[in-house]
Design a protein around this motif. Structure first.
Motif, PDB file in Angstrom:
ATOM      1  N   GLY A  85      -3.260  17.885 -23.941  1.00  0.00           N
ATOM      2  CA  GLY A  85      -3.483  17.510 -22.549  1.00  0.00           C
ATOM      3  C   GLY A  85      -3.233  16.049 -22.251  1.00  0.00           C
ATOM      4  N   ALA A  86      -2.560  15.346 -23.140  1.00  0.00           N
ATOM      5  CA  ALA A  86      -2.258  13.934 -22.890  1.00  0.00           C
ATOM      6  C   ALA A  86      -1.256  13.818 -21.746  1.00  0.00           C
ATOM      7  N   ASP A  87      -1.398  12.787 -20.948  1.00  0.00           N
ATOM      8  CA  ASP A  87      -0.489  12.536 -19.843  1.00  0.00           C
ATOM      9  C   ASP A  87       0.843  12.037 -20.398  1.00  0.00           C
ATOM     10  N   LEU A  88       1.936  12.625 -19.930  1.00  0.00           N
ATOM     11  CA  LEU A  88       3.269  12.279 -20.443  1.00  0.00           C
ATOM     12  C   LEU A  88       3.589  10.808 -20.205  1.00  0.00           C
ATOM     13  N   ASP A  89       3.314  10.309 -19.004  1.00  0.00           N
ATOM     14  CA  ASP A  89       3.622   8.903 -18.705  1.00  0.00           C
ATOM     15  C   ASP A  89       2.787   7.957 -19.559  1.00  0.00           C
ATOM     16  N   GLN A  90       1.510   8.285 -19.726  1.00  0.00           N
ATOM     17  CA  GLN A  90       0.633   7.431 -20.522  1.00  0.00           C
ATOM     18  C   GLN A  90       1.072   7.443 -21.992  1.00  0.00           C
ATOM     19  N   LEU A  91       1.440   8.606 -22.502  1.00  0.00           N
ATOM     20  CA  LEU A  91       1.916   8.712 -23.877  1.00  0.00           C
ATOM     21  C   LEU A  91       3.209   7.925 -24.063  1.00  0.00           C
ATOM     22  N   ALA A  92       4.097   8.001 -23.085  1.00  0.00           N
ATOM     23  CA  ALA A  92       5.356   7.256 -23.145  1.00  0.00           C
ATOM     24  C   ALA A  92       5.088   5.756 -23.155  1.00  0.00           C
ATOM     25  N   ARG A  93       4.138   5.301 -22.325  1.00  0.00           N
ATOM     26  CA  ARG A  93       3.810   3.879 -22.305  1.00  0.00           C
ATOM     27  C   ARG A  93       3.214   3.427 -23.628  1.00  0.00           C
ATOM     28  N   SER A  94       2.387   4.281 -24.227  1.00  0.00           N
ATOM     29  CA  SER A  94       1.761   3.885 -25.489  1.00  0.00           C
ATOM     30  C   SER A  94       2.782   3.807 -26.621  1.00  0.00           C
ATOM     31  N   LEU A  95       3.868   4.570 -26.509  1.00  0.00           N
ATOM     32  CA  LEU A  95       4.924   4.542 -27.527  1.00  0.00           C
ATOM     33  C   LEU A  95       6.048   3.572 -27.179  1.00  0.00           C
ATOM     34  N   ASN A  96       5.938   2.901 -26.026  1.00  0.00           N
ATOM     35  CA  ASN A  96       6.996   2.015 -25.530  1.00  0.00           C
ATOM     36  C   ASN A  96       8.328   2.754 -25.424  1.00  0.00           C
ATOM     37  N   ARG A  97       8.270   3.921 -24.864  1.00  0.00           N
ATOM     38  CA  ARG A  97       9.466   4.733 -24.647  1.00  0.00           C
ATOM     39  C   ARG A  97       9.438   5.267 -23.223  1.00  0.00           C
ATOM     40  N   GLY A  98      10.558   5.827 -22.804  1.00  0.00           N
ATOM     41  CA  GLY A  98      10.620   6.433 -21.482  1.00  0.00           C
ATOM     42  C   GLY A  98      10.007   7.817 -21.491  1.00  0.00           C
ATOM     43  N   ALA A  99       9.552   8.262 -20.329  1.00  0.00           N
ATOM     44  CA  ALA A  99       8.929   9.584 -20.225  1.00  0.00           C
ATOM     45  C   ALA A  99       9.946  10.672 -20.561  1.00  0.00           C
ATOM     46  N   GLY A 100      11.189  10.502 -20.139  1.00  0.00           N
ATOM     47  CA  GLY A 100      12.228  11.490 -20.450  1.00  0.00           C
ATOM     48  C   GLY A 100      12.504  11.564 -21.936  1.00  0.00           C
ATOM     49  N   GLU A 101      12.511  10.416 -22.597  1.00  0.00           N
ATOM     50  CA  GLU A 101      12.750  10.382 -24.038  1.00  0.00           C
ATOM     51  C   GLU A 101      11.631  11.096 -24.779  1.00  0.00           C
ATOM     52  N   VAL A 102      10.387  10.872 -24.351  1.00  0.00           N
ATOM     53  CA  VAL A 102       9.248  11.528 -24.998  1.00  0.00           C
ATOM     54  C   VAL A 102       9.306  13.035 -24.765  1.00  0.00           C
ATOM     55  N   ALA A 103       9.675  13.442 -23.556  1.00  0.00           N
ATOM     56  CA  ALA A 103       9.780  14.864 -23.266  1.00  0.00           C
ATOM     57  C   ALA A 103      10.873  15.522 -24.111  1.00  0.00           C
ATOM     58  N   LEU A 104      12.007  14.832 -24.274  1.00  0.00           N
ATOM     59  CA  LEU A 104      13.078  15.372 -25.114  1.00  0.00           C
ATOM     60  C   LEU A 104      12.665  15.453 -26.575  1.00  0.00           C
ATOM     61  N   ILE A 105      11.940  14.439 -27.040  1.00  0.00           N
ATOM     62  CA  ILE A 105      11.460  14.459 -28.422  1.00  0.00           C
ATOM     63  C   ILE A 105      10.562  15.661 -28.629  1.00  0.00           C
ATOM     64  N   ALA A 106       9.671  15.906 -27.685  1.00  0.00           N
ATOM     65  CA  ALA A 106       8.733  17.017 -27.813  1.00  0.00           C
ATOM     66  C   ALA A 106       9.437  18.360 -27.727  1.00  0.00           C
ATOM     67  N   LYS A 107      10.478  18.441 -26.918  1.00  0.00           N
ATOM     68  CA  LYS A 107      11.129  19.729 -26.697  1.00  0.00           C
ATOM     69  C   LYS A 107      12.143  20.070 -27.778  1.00  0.00           C
ATOM     70  N   LEU A 108      12.955  19.103 -28.183  1.00  0.00           N
ATOM     71  CA  LEU A 108      14.092  19.411 -29.042  1.00  0.00           C
ATOM     72  C   LEU A 108      13.890  19.087 -30.513  1.00  0.00           C
TER      73      LEU A 108
END
Length: 137
Positions: A105-128
């Motif tokens: 249930g982590a927020d995608l934008d917050q997770l992306a900020r914590s990893l210093n990455r873009g939200a799209g990049e984090v979503a692609l990492i999680a999906k692919l």
């Protein structure tokens, strides 16, 4: 004086005619660009579906990697993100499993900020990605 008014009206009409031609050309250009955009989106969507099918097929065909191989992949990911080759020189980066974080249930934008990455990049990492462990940058 009448001749002057007739010439002035003719010039105004000619100017309006040029403006209407320009407007028609711009409308044609916009419709052409929209058609090309739709074609490009369709091609991109088809490509993404094929990549997704390929990665799903690879995940099913390959057995799960042992723990030692996973740690090697994590070190390689850390090195690719700009870390030095010897992790003993600096403290070891904390690795996050993006897919697990999003399932919890982590927020995608917050997770992306914590990893210093873009939200799209984090979503692609999680999906692919088969290995979703990611080091902070």
């Amino acid at each position: 004086m009448t001749l002057f008014y007739i010439l002035l009206a003719a010039l105004i009409c000619y100017g309006l005619l040029l403006l209407f031609k320009q407007q028609a050309l711009l409308k044609d250009r916009v419709t052409n660009l929209e058609r090309q955009k739709q074609e490009t989106e369709a091609i991109l969507l088809q490509f993404m579906q094929q990549v997704n099918e390929l990665t799903d097929g690879e995940e099913k065909s390959r057995p799960a990697a042992p723990v030692q191989q996973q740690s090697r992949v994590e070190v390689v990911l850390a090195e690719e993100s700009g870390r030095p080759e010897h992790p003993s020189d600096l403290e070891e980066p904390e690795l996050l499993d993006v897919k697990d974080q999003l399932e919890k249930g982590a927020d995608l934008d917050q997770l992306a900020r914590s990893l210093n990455r873009g939200a799209g990049e984090v979503a692609l990492i999680a999906k692919l990605s088969r290995k979703t462990k990611v080091a902070r940058r």
